[in-house]
Scaffold this motif. Structure first.
Motif, short mmCIF file in Angstrom:
data_model
loop_
_atom_site.label_atom_id
_atom_site.label_comp_id
_atom_site.label_asym_id
_atom_site.label_seq_id
_atom_site.Cartn_x
_atom_site.Cartn_y
_atom_site.Cartn_z
N TYR A 1 -9.39 108.80 10.57
CA TYR A 1 -9.24 110.23 10.76
C TYR A 1 -10.34 110.98 10.01
CZ TYR A 1 -4.56 109.43 12.67
OH TYR A 1 -3.51 109.02 13.45
N GLU A 2 -10.95 111.93 10.69
CA GLU A 2 -11.96 112.77 10.05
C GLU A 2 -11.32 113.86 9.20
OE1 GLU A 2 -15.56 113.12 13.16
OE2 GLU A 2 -13.60 113.62 14.01
N PHE B 1 -10.84 115.65 21.63
CA PHE B 1 -10.24 115.40 20.32
C PHE B 1 -8.98 114.56 20.45
CE2 PHE B 1 -8.28 119.51 21.58
CZ PHE B 1 -6.93 119.20 21.45
N PHE B 2 -8.69 113.84 19.37
CA PHE B 2 -7.44 113.09 19.21
C PHE B 2 -6.73 113.66 17.98
CE2 PHE B 2 -5.31 109.41 17.04
CZ PHE B 2 -4.23 109.34 17.89
N LEU B 3 -5.59 114.28 18.22
CA LEU B 3 -4.79 114.88 17.15
C LEU B 3 -3.46 114.15 17.03
CD1 LEU B 3 -3.98 117.09 15.08
CD2 LEU B 3 -3.28 118.51 17.04
N LEU C 1 -11.09 103.64 16.45
CA LEU C 1 -11.70 103.19 17.69
C LEU C 1 -11.97 104.34 18.65
CD1 LEU C 1 -9.62 99.92 18.19
CD2 LEU C 1 -11.98 100.10 17.40
N LEU C 2 -11.10 105.35 18.65
CA LEU C 2 -11.37 106.55 19.46
C LEU C 2 -12.55 107.34 18.88
CD1 LEU C 2 -7.81 107.86 20.43
CD2 LEU C 2 -9.52 106.81 21.93
N ARG C 3 -12.63 107.35 17.58
CA ARG C 3 -13.77 108.03 16.94
C ARG C 3 -15.08 107.36 17.33
NH1 ARG C 3 -13.84 109.15 10.41
NH2 ARG C 3 -15.87 110.20 10.26
N GLU C 4 -15.08 106.01 17.35
CA GLU C 4 -16.27 105.29 17.80
C GLU C 4 -16.61 105.64 19.25
OE1 GLU C 4 -15.74 101.13 17.29
OE2 GLU C 4 -15.62 101.23 15.09
N ALA C 5 -15.57 105.97 20.03
CA ALA C 5 -15.78 106.31 21.44
C ALA C 5 -16.16 107.77 21.63
CB ALA C 5 -14.52 105.99 22.24
N GLY C 6 -16.29 108.53 20.54
CA GLY C 6 -16.79 109.90 20.65
C GLY C 6 -15.76 110.99 20.43
N TYR C 7 -14.54 110.63 20.08
CA TYR C 7 -13.50 111.63 19.84
C TYR C 7 -13.59 112.20 18.43
CZ TYR C 7 -10.65 110.93 24.06
OH TYR C 7 -10.19 110.91 25.35
N ALA C 8 -13.29 113.48 18.30
CA ALA C 8 -12.96 114.06 17.00
C ALA C 8 -11.53 113.66 16.68
CB ALA C 8 -13.09 115.58 17.04
N LEU D 1 -3.39 104.98 24.89
CA LEU D 1 -4.29 106.07 24.50
C LEU D 1 -5.70 105.54 24.26
CD1 LEU D 1 -1.97 108.11 22.11
CD2 LEU D 1 -2.26 108.28 24.59
N LEU D 2 -5.80 104.33 23.73
CA LEU D 2 -7.12 103.74 23.53
C LEU D 2 -7.82 103.54 24.87
CD1 LEU D 2 -9.11 102.52 21.44
CD2 LEU D 2 -8.07 100.30 21.95
#
Length: 440
Positions: free
Chosen positions: A130-131, A193-195, A101-108, A322-323
């Motif tokens: 996760y990418e 980014f989200f790590l 969901l964070l990736r959909e929001a533009g996060y790496a 975090l979301l």
């Protein structure tokens, strides 16, 4: 401007193992100076909990922001090595997750460290948002050979085996530092980014950076039942702390520290050598020592420094937080059980009631924490504790306050009816018993 997010999860860390939670120095000095500094310059939760007192169930909750009992794999205590190849016991790729969901929001997005939510091709980090992934799939591995309890090599880059030489805690720390430095340009270009940095430390086997000679000795006994001691255990925490210090320095060097939210916790309470004082019990227990864990949040741009809160929360609440902070939206077909703590991060004096529920197949345990009170069942015995006054859960008030006891018991039963029943074939994997060591 949305922050970068780093979610650090230690493995089997006790409530009082860190200096900032009252932990004592080791023979070599302070055990956790860098984590303590995050607490001193951020927000420390004194009554925060994990979703489960054992590894993989908490990780289901962290990823899905929902009670782990909603998925079949989340009812294993924990997923063990025999589950390899069983698609039922992992995290299905179609389930919405925090990284997806964070990736959909533009996060790496990247996971460095422990996955423990099923194996490819049915499951895996790259299939759940996760990418990038560098780490282990299993619940635990040797720190030097990187072999799981089945003897399989278990260190991966994506879904490909990676045969790197070195102490696993250090490998994970270096990879996290490299990721931050590699993403710095994209952050300056507008992409946060989200790590997820999920260490295996201080989980068994009991190996410090200087104990490579133990790898063959523990190859067929990763539980390391005949080894370890408190000093070794504290050194393992210290190695993790050193890596976190290097990560913070990399953020500082790249000018990213001010707007990076760092959250630190443990997946459950401590194990054999941990310090849970003043709490009783540990991993696998729904007494406070099994579920009350450190929660530290550091974000100079968004959190007042040097603050504490007694706000009740559990693992999935942090994922929901975090979301929200990252601008992601829950999937409408999978409503969250987690409740955002964003208001508490902004104002640590803010408090709201947050009932928390648990159950364990192991020993038929039940628990609910509501306000100062906790209802607990272990085996055939039921208890009522005022945890605010009696954190060690020694004074059973069930007979003194029968109305409160009955109300909380009924509350737990009502909640339990909202989640799937534990299936008969769900496993409990203890690893050791009183035959191996006296009970805590």
């Amino acid at each position: 401007m949305r922050p970068n997010i780093i979610f650090i999860v230690a493995d089997d860390l006790g409530f009082a193992d860190l200096g900032c939670y009252g932990g004592r120095p080791a023979g070599f000095g302070a055990v956790s100076p860098h984590i303590d500094a995050l607490a001193a310059n951020g927000l420390r939760f004194t009554e925060g909990y994990s979703n489960s007192p054992v590894c993989s169930p908490t990780r289901f909750a962290l990823m899905t922001m929902r009670y782990q009992y909603r998925l079949r794999g989340g009812m294993e205590e924990p997923i063990n090595s025999r589950s390899k190849g069983n698609p039922k016991l992992g995290l299905p790729p179609e389930i919405p997750t925090l990284p997806a969901l964070l990736r959909e929001a533009g996060y790496a997005t990247a996971l460095v460290g422990k996955w423990h939510l099923g194996y490819p091709p049915a499951c895996g980090p790259l299939r759940s948002g996760y990418e990038r992934f560098y780490g282990i799939m299993a619940g635990g591995v040797d720190y030097f050979s990187h072999r799981s309890s089945k003897g399989d090599h278990d260190l991966f880059e994506g879904e490909n085996e990676r045969h790197d030489v070195g102490y696993l805690t250090d490998l994970l720390s270096r990879r996290a530092v490299d990721y931050v430095r590699g993403q710095a340009g994209a952050v300056r270009g507008g992409q946060p980014f989200f790590l997820s940095l999920h260490y295996t430390a201080p989980h068994w086997p009991w190996e410090t950076r200087d104990d490579a000679h133990l790898a063959e000795q523990v190859a067929h006994n990763l539980f390391h039942l005949d080894g370890g001691n408190v000093e070794t255990y504290r050194r393992m925490i210290h190695h993790m702390d050193e890596g976190i210090g290097q990560l913070v320095q990399a953020l500082r060097d790249e000018g990213l520290l001010e707007n990076t939210l760092i959250v630190f916790t443990s997946d459950n309470g401590g194990e054999r050598f941990s310090d849970n004082w003043p709490l009783v019990g540990g991993k696998m227990d729904l007494t406070e020592g099994g579920i009350r864990v450190p929660w530290i949040a550091h974000w100079p741009a968004g959190i007042p420094a040097g603050t504490t809160t007694a706000q009740h929360c559990m693992s999935m609440d942090w994922s929901a937080t975090l979301l929200e902070i990252g601008g992601g939206r829950p999937h409408p077909d999978y409503p969250l059980d987690g409740v955002s703590l964003a208001a508490v991060l902004r104002d640590p004096a803010h408090r709201f009631e947050r009932p928390l529920y648990w159950r364990m197949n192991h020993r038929g345990q039940r628990a609910v924490r509501k306000g100062d009170w906790k209802y607990l069942k272990v085996d055939a015995h039921e208890y009522l504790f005022n945890v605010a006054q009696d954190a060690r859960e020694r004074a059973n008030l069930a007979h003194r306050h029968p109305e409160t006891f009955a109300a909380l018991r009924a509350d737990w039963l009502a909640w339990d009816a909202t989640v799937p029943a534990i299936p008969e074939d769900a496993s409990v994997s203890l690893g050791y018993s009183t035959q191996d060591m006296p009970q805590r």
